[in-house]
Scaffold this active site. Structure first.
Site, short mmCIF file in Angstrom:
data_model
loop_
_atom_site.label_atom_id
_atom_site.label_comp_id
_atom_site.label_asym_id
_atom_site.label_seq_id
_atom_site.Cartn_x
_atom_site.Cartn_y
_atom_site.Cartn_z
CB ALA A 162 -0.94 0.01 1.20
CG ASP A 163 3.63 2.61 3.21
OD1 ASP A 163 2.81 3.53 3.34
OD2 ASP A 163 4.18 2.05 4.18
CG LEU A 164 6.46 -0.24 -1.76
CD1 LEU A 164 6.91 -1.65 -2.09
CD2 LEU A 164 7.63 0.72 -1.79
N GLY A 167 2.93 5.63 -3.31
CA GLY A 167 4.07 6.41 -3.80
C GLY A 167 4.16 6.42 -5.31
#
Length: 389
Positions: A162-164, A167
């Site tokens: 989810a972070d990647l 981004g």
């Protein structure tokens, strides 16, 4: 020297943790001039600054330390924003407003600024002020319900997807806004969140519900719809095999010397193979156990059936194709010596990405950046003495 596709752009990096730095890395590796604005005190979120994770996220940047809570920092931020093309932040939505660096304030200073925000759940709405975290988004975004073995219970993915994803979507939004600015002459506010990214990354699993009203379930190592696709044991380990469509199914049966499977009514088409996947996987497994992984990969390569080894991470970077693609790239660090970081997974015919500088020391470029902003050395010393920078 590689052609720096984005060197004409200046980026203010106010982000931390992972999603924002991932977005900025996409710009920095193609030459954007990134100024990483950091708190004077360490926040301890990543352990040591020399950690592999921190080094991989923050290469190709300059570091300016700034106490955003000090009123005198506002003038420094104003000068930064005046000169910048892009600002990236992943504060909770209310925090940037309290600091006086929200979108409207930044836009008033520089209408051409592309202002990019990543949050946990969105800039508005019932969850807007809640803190976000990758695993929380994986759960809320449905990913943990389709990951793992059937009946196992929810399982997180082994990377911060989810972070990647947030981004990468943010970087895509920034580049789109910069292209649009060439027409309109104006910047705009680019927004995404961990939750939005995770839901988008569900992709076909999401549309199975939206269109077909089918709630996807855990399928383990089997593909949810293309059968047989999964992990199969060999004489000396395991391999992945992926078979999609009737022509490939027949080629696969011939390759494993089991053409009778193609004639079996239980496995006649995709639907029947899905309904009888356990029996089919058992029958295939009985065959694949008879040869080594390397032997099967040669056989399937000739047959045109997708197949591959299942590597541990050290084996990934020993693979000749991974080495050929230059996915581990060296950079010289003043304290750590030569280190290797993960390179960009994009090849362009003229514009090359590069890891040219390691993660800077905290505040390494504070004086350099302030001089560029028009401060003289006496003013810089005053700012340092007052704890502003």
């Amino acid at each position: 020297m590689h052609a720096k596709a984005l060197e004409r752009f200046t980026v203010i990096d106010l982000s931390r943790i992972r999603s924002g730095p991932t977005a900025v890395r996409q710009l920095a590796d193609w030459g954007a001039k990134v100024i990483k604005v950091e708190a004077i005190e360490e926040d301890g979120m990543f352990g040591t600054r020399a950690s592999s994770d921190f080094q991989n996220l923050h290469r190709n940047k300059r570091s300016l330390t700034l106490n955003l809570k000090d009123p005198k920092a506002a003038e420094i931020m104003r000068r930064l924003i005046e000169k910048a093309d892009v600002l990236v932040e992943n504060f909770r939505p209310d925090v940037k407003e309290r600091l006086g660096i929200g979108y409207e304030a930044a836009r008033a200073i520089n209408p051409r600024l592309v202002y990019a925000s990543i949050s946990g759940f969105g800039q508005t709405g019932p969850y807007a002020k809640l803190p976000g975290f990758d695993q929380v988004a994986q759960g809320m975004g449905g990913l943990m319900s389709v990951t793992g073995l059937p009946g196992q219970g929810p399982v997180r993915v082994g990377i911060p997807i989810a972070d990647l994803g947030a981004g990468l979507y943010c970087a895509l939004g920034i580049l789109t806004a910069l292209l649009e600015r060439e027409v309109s002459g104006e910047g705009q506010w680019v927004q995404t969140s961990l939750l939005q990214a995770q839901v988008a990354l569900l992709d076909f699993q999401a549309t199975r519900w939206l269109m077909d009203k089918e709630v996807p379930q855990q399928a383990g190592n089997d593909h949810p719809t293309a059968i047989p696709t999964g992990v199969f044991q060999t004489a000396n380990g395991y391999i992945n095999i992926a078979v999609a469509g009737q022509p490939m199914w027949k080629k696969f049966c011939k390759a494993i010397d089991a053409e009778h499977l193609a004639e079996d009514p239980r496995f006649a088409d995709s639907k029947s193979r899905s309904e009888n996947r356990k029996a089919l996987n058992d029958a295939i497994g009985d065959k694949t156990k008879g040869k080594s992984s390397a032997e099967w990969m040669k056989i399937f390569a000739v047959a045109g059936v997708p197949c591959g080894p299942i590597y541990a991470v050290d084996e990934v970077f020993a693979d000749p194709q991974v080495q050929h693609l230059n996915l581990a790239q060296p950079v010289m660090h003043p304290e750590l010596g030569e280190i290797h970081l993960v390179g960009q997974p994009i090849i362009m015919s003229r514009s090359k990405s590069a890891i040219e500088t390691p993660t800077p020391a905290k505040g390494q470029h504070t004086e350099e950046v302030l001089l560029e902003l028009g401060y003289d050395k006496a003013a810089i010393e005053q700012l340092k003495g007052g704890g502003v920078v």
